[in-house]
Design an enzyme around this catalytic site. Structure first.
Site, PDB file in Angstrom:
ATOM      1  N   ASP A  60      40.848  46.623  41.482  1.00 53.65           N
ATOM      2  CA  ASP A  60      40.799  46.229  40.080  1.00 53.65           C
ATOM      3  C   ASP A  60      39.764  45.125  39.871  1.00 53.65           C
ATOM      4  OD1 ASP A  60      42.901  47.956  39.721  1.00 53.65           O
ATOM      5  OD2 ASP A  60      44.425  46.392  39.536  1.00 53.65           O
ATOM      6  N   ARG A  61      39.285  45.021  38.652  1.00 56.84           N
ATOM      7  CA  ARG A  61      38.322  43.982  38.299  1.00 56.84           C
ATOM      8  C   ARG A  61      38.787  42.596  38.743  1.00 56.84           C
ATOM      9  NH1 ARG A  61      34.845  42.394  33.681  1.00 56.84           N
ATOM     10  NH2 ARG A  61      35.013  44.484  32.795  1.00 56.84           N
TER      11      ARG A  61
END
Length: 236
Positions: A60-61
């Protein structure tokens, strides 16, 4: 990210794969609205090969830590099969709000899409895909975060590879990951940052050699609250 900054994040390299220490806050792919992404800097990691490496999986970011890249097509196909069949062991460190009463446990909650408008957002869904995670308590605070805030430092392992699996599982169990502005209690903007770190990855690259084990250092944005739970900077 400059070439020097990317090279400084290399944790492991051999003829098949590279493992880098992904920074939090930077997506691995460019999104539909554009903007900076991590893979734009992979050209710095060719090390003499004709092509830049490619992602073997995703983070994920807002998640930091171990990210695996395949150095060429054959290597990428091999790594893809290892991830697909659950042969790559992943350990994440997280700081959660509250925490489980037990010191170890397993979460088995099927997951499905929240709805078509929310992209990759997920939710517990009895008709969803089987999803299994394990946890181990590594330390606890007695309310050493914000006033009255009890925190727990967990080692989490996803035994299946669903999108946002650890984040949804922890939230569903009543101990959301600190700083999770989708599934937790953090504000949508301006919160403390997601306290989720891909600490270690174990990749059985060769049948004739021991698995490759790579560990990522704890990033600064996790250190204060992990220290409140008993982590020390000189811990292994």
């Amino acid at each position: 990210m400059t070439q020097e900054e990317m090279l400084a994040r290399v944790l492991y390299r051999d003829g098949l794969m590279i493992v880098i220490d992904k920074p939090a806050g930077l997506p691995v792919h460019r999104g539909p609205k554009g903007g900076e992404s991590l893979e734009e800097s992979f050209e710095a990691l060719r090390y003499g090969l004709p092509r830049a490496p490619s992602l073997a999986h995703r983070l994920d970011r807002e998640t930091s830590g171990c990210l695996v890249l395949g150095r060429h097509r054959k290597a990428l196909a091999h790594l893809g099969l290892l991830f697909k069949h659950g042969q790559v062991k992943k350990t994440y460190w997280a700081v959660v709000e509250g925490g489980p009463e037990a010191d170890t446990g397993t979460i088995e909650i099927p997951l499905g899409r929240l709805d078509e408008t929310r992209g990759w957002w997920m939710q517990p869904d009895p008709n969803g895909l089987p999803s299994v995670s394990t946890w181990q308590v590594l330390g606890r605070s007695g309310g050493a975060g914000e006033p009255g805030e009890a925190l727990t430092w967990l080692a989490l392992s996803p035994l299946t590879g669903r999108t946002h699996q650890l984040r949804v599982h922890c939230s569903a169990m009543g101990f959301p990951i600190l700083g999770d502005n989708i599934y937790g209690r953090a504000p949508r903007f301006g919160g403390p940052g997601l306290h989720l770190h891909a600490r270690q990855i174990v990749v059985p690259l060769s049948k004739s050699k021991p698995p490759v084990t790579v560990t990522a250092p704890v990033p600064k944005h996790l250190q204060a609250r992990m220290a409140a739970c008993g982590w020390r900077e000189d811990d292994p």
